[in-house]
Design an enzyme around this catalytic site. Structure first.
Site, PDB file in Angstrom:
ATOM      1  N   ASP A   2      -6.171 -56.342 -50.302  1.00  0.00           N
ATOM      2  CA  ASP A   2      -6.384 -57.239 -49.176  1.00  0.00           C
ATOM      3  C   ASP A   2      -7.850 -57.124 -48.753  1.00  0.00           C
ATOM      4  O   ASP A   2      -8.294 -56.064 -48.313  1.00  0.00           O
ATOM      5  CB  ASP A   2      -5.441 -56.837 -48.033  1.00  0.00           C
ATOM      6  N   ASP A  50      -7.375 -64.264 -50.181  1.00  0.00           N
ATOM      7  CA  ASP A  50      -7.995 -62.934 -50.152  1.00  0.00           C
ATOM      8  C   ASP A  50      -6.993 -61.798 -50.339  1.00  0.00           C
ATOM      9  O   ASP A  50      -7.259 -60.666 -49.953  1.00  0.00           O
ATOM     10  CB  ASP A  50      -8.767 -62.749 -48.841  1.00  0.00           C
ATOM     11  N   GLU A  51      -5.851 -62.100 -50.913  1.00  0.00           N
ATOM     12  CA  GLU A  51      -4.837 -61.059 -51.110  1.00  0.00           C
ATOM     13  C   GLU A  51      -4.203 -61.207 -52.484  1.00  0.00           C
ATOM     14  O   GLU A  51      -3.932 -62.319 -52.922  1.00  0.00           O
ATOM     15  CB  GLU A  51      -3.694 -61.233 -50.106  1.00  0.00           C
TER      16      GLU A  51
END
Ligand SMILES: [Mg+2]
Length: 379
Positions: A8, A102-103
């Site tokens: 993350d 973004d993960e």
């Protein structure tokens, strides 16, 4: 036992802004909608000190942090940087699931032997991301996706949290219900009425008790999660949602004459699937008649397929069901609902895979005509 990581990126949008505009470094940067109904999408850690949070109305953020730097955000830029991050992740394993911009989830089960410990592996992930993008990430490593996500959230920014199988029960004992996947406010209220407050509370009662309160499906899922069980695989998403091949004929062909070209198209689709390590849950036949009318027929399978024989058989069967008097000017075969082959346990015999692999190699080296199956010649 699987080794799953959840990666993350820390305050991603704000971090990209600070990286690209050094004058923003160390300042409270708040990215989000600037209109009257705008909400905060990400804020830097400097802004979090002022109690600004994601999903908060922008007006409230401006009150809490009047000196903040408020930016509308640049999604195109964030997506570019996201691609850089995912390129790094793919160096560690091909089994990467895009959870959001973004993960990501990574199945690292096959990568662990390159490292002395899970700490070393997690640090390598963080270091490589930092080196290539100058951005930081928090990483959680655990036996499944649910626990890996909890772990990455445990300590931020730049956190590295590892949950080993023997630590799972302890970790879940005091975990608030809200942290369980799929527990919304309503379920949470219901469970609290029955005296449940933590994952550990759920784990300590028999499954039947939760099924009686929440219904069979939800009850079972939550009870399993509370035990630390989560069988969901890391699912590789592909940009290609389908793979198709079609051919227009010089002269219109009868159904019998279409059989050979259809077999060739099925072979091409099969080869592309295998090259990408994918299998198809759906095969679609496209046919254009001599009068230009175009029809499609689809068939789906519970066990996805990737071998030429089955693809051809399915396409041929669908074609035979079309009106027999027609002539064709075009046929096409498309594979869709693609899944990663690695996710599938029920697969064709290894010998068939070996044969396909050998044929694929020969064709890649010497061209499509080097080995031709009987049905591809026609007649
Ligand atoms: Mg993030």
């Amino acid at each position: 036992m699987r080794i799953i990581a959840h990666v993350d990126m820390d305050a991603f949008f704000a971090a990209v802004e600070q990286r690209d505009n050094p004058e923003l470094k160390g300042k409270p940067v708040i990215v989000g909608g600037q209109g009257p109904r705008g909400v905060v999408s990400t804020c830097s850690y400097e802004a979090r000190k002022f109690k600004v949070r994601s999903a908060m109305p922008m007006a409230q953020a401006k009150k809490l942090c009047p000196h903040g730097i408020f930016l509308p955000g640049n999604m195109k830029r964030y997506q570019e940087v996201s691609r850089e991050v995912f390129e790094v992740l793919n160096r560690f394993t091909p089994i990467v699931e895009v959870a959001s911009v973004d993960e990501a989830f990574l199945d690292l089960t096959g990568a662990t032997h390159f490292y002395n410990s899970l700490e070393e592996l997690g640090e390598a992930l963080q270091a490589e991301i930092k080196k290539e993008t100058s951005l930081t990430a928090s990483v959680g490593i655990a036996p499944n996706k649910f626990l890996a996500k909890l772990a990455s959230d445990w300590r931020k920014p730049q956190g590295l949290t590892i949950i080993r199988p023997e630590e799972v029960a302890e970790f879940l004992k005091t975990l608030p219900l809200e942290k369980l996947w799929g527990v919304g406010p309503v379920t949470c209220r219901t469970l609290k009425q029955y005296g449940f407050n933590t994952a550990g509370d759920l784990a300590s009662v028999p499954l039947e008790r939760l099924e009686a309160i929440l219904g069979k499906k939800t009850g079972k899922v939550l009870w399993e999660l509370a035990q630390g069980h989560d069988p969901r695989p890391v699912e590789v998403e592909r940009e290609a949602k389908s793979m198709g091949q079609e051919q227009t004929f010089q002269v219109d062909l009868s159904a019998a004459e279409v059989k050979a070209p259809l077999a060739q198209l099925a072979g091409k689709v099969g080869r592309r699937l295998r090259k990408e390590g994918l299998a198809a849950s759906t095969i679609t036949l496209k046919a254009r008649y001599s009068d230009f009318k175009t029809v499609t027929r689809s068939r789906s399978f519970s066990t996805p397929i990737y071998d030429d024989d089955t693809i051809f058989q399915v396409a041929w069967e669908m074609l035979k069901e079309l009106p027999t008097a027609k002539k064709y000017r075009l046929v096409g075969v498309t594979a869709s609902n693609l899944v990663s082959k690695r996710q599938l346990s029920l697969f064709a015999e290894p010998c068939q895979d070996d044969l396909l692999a050998t044929l694929d190699k020969l064709k890649a080296k010497y061209g499509n005509q080097v080995v031709v199956r009987g049905r591809e010649i026609g007649g």
